[in-house]
Enzyme design. Sequence first.
Site, short mmCIF file in Angstrom:
data_model
loop_
_atom_site.label_atom_id
_atom_site.label_comp_id
_atom_site.label_asym_id
_atom_site.label_seq_id
_atom_site.Cartn_x
_atom_site.Cartn_y
_atom_site.Cartn_z
N HIS A 69 -7.63 19.96 -8.02
CA HIS A 69 -8.80 19.22 -7.54
C HIS A 69 -8.80 19.05 -6.02
O HIS A 69 -9.75 18.51 -5.46
CB HIS A 69 -8.96 17.88 -8.30
CG HIS A 69 -8.06 16.78 -7.85
ND1 HIS A 69 -6.92 16.43 -8.53
CD2 HIS A 69 -8.15 15.93 -6.80
CE1 HIS A 69 -6.35 15.41 -7.90
NE2 HIS A 69 -7.07 15.10 -6.86
N ASP A 111 -4.43 20.85 -13.67
CA ASP A 111 -4.71 20.43 -12.29
C ASP A 111 -3.58 20.91 -11.38
O ASP A 111 -2.72 20.12 -10.97
CB ASP A 111 -4.86 18.90 -12.26
CG ASP A 111 -5.44 18.39 -10.95
OD1 ASP A 111 -5.84 19.22 -10.12
OD2 ASP A 111 -5.48 17.16 -10.77
N SER A 193 -2.57 12.89 -4.24
CA SER A 193 -2.76 14.02 -5.13
C SER A 193 -2.16 15.29 -4.55
O SER A 193 -2.32 15.56 -3.36
CB SER A 193 -4.26 14.32 -5.31
OG SER A 193 -4.85 13.41 -6.16
#
Length: 239
Positions: A69, A111, A193
């Site tokens: 992402h 992801d 992230s």
Amino acid sequence: MCIYCNLVLVVLVVALNSQAHAGRIIGGHESAEHSRPYMVYVKGYDVNDEPFTCGGFLVREDFVMTAAHCKAKFYYVCFGMNRLDDNRTKCSSVKKDFQHKDYNNKTLTNDIMLLKLSNRAAKKIKRMKPIAMADKADNSPKMCLVIGWGITDNGKTSSKLMEVNVTLTDDEMCTEEKAFYSKGKKGPAGGDSGGPLVCENGKAYGVISGNLEDLTKYTKIPEYMDWIKEVMQPKSALD
Ligand SMILES: *[C@@H]1O[C@H](CO)[C@@H](O)[C@H](O)[C@H]1NC(C)=O
Ligand SMILES: *[C@@H]1O[C@H](CO)[C@@H](O)[C@H](O)[C@H]1NC(C)=O
Ligand SMILES: *[C@@H]1O[C@H](CO)[C@@H](O)[C@H](O)[C@H]1NC(C)=O
């Protein structure tokens, strides 16, 4: 069965859509200088040229791992420092990104993404060192470390690299999910992230994916070894 995890994922998606690139290392402390020589700061520009940041980590001198992402139209990856304002910071552009082909932006499954650097910049920086990735032969981890420049307890992003230990949940129920989970107020979120989940043997087991309140999800690297090897083979067919 994986009902608990599936429910969690539905909720996770809601949280990530509203705070995709915000996040925090909560309850952490500053990393010791040069103690995390694989850490990479990923600055991306989206289709509207809006900048956002993610974490990443060097897995070979020419490859950085991050979250799917964190895919951008254009990237700078920077390394070689704990503090972002350190004048020894070196940045590189990205030759090609390899977002996992089965990444699903609704469920956030798979992801994971690899970035091939434009040159072997990391090789020239003695302070940089790739981290080994865990595979299925490695023991299941319990206590791990998460690292990043995301938002900290004071609500602002950090110019210093921060880290905190997390305990992974006993995920008997989650074995069908290619993910690890940790619970608790301490830990990362979206702004972190793409950063690594580093466990007892010093290997990277996960990629920080996202969270909701006190539950955090990490992409489980050992499940992706075939894909990683395919992308990173010396003369990649995908290159
Ligand atoms: C980088 O910063 C250090 C410490 O602030 C300073 O001593 C040094 O001269 C700087 N180097 C460059 C190339 O600006
Ligand atoms: C999510 O993926 C779908 C299908 O690939 C794509 O059409 C859509 O633009 C994506 N949404 C975002 C926010 O990236
Ligand atoms: C934090 O986790 C790392 C990685 O698993 C471990 O080596 C270290 O001992 C832990 N530290 C504490 C204070 O528990």
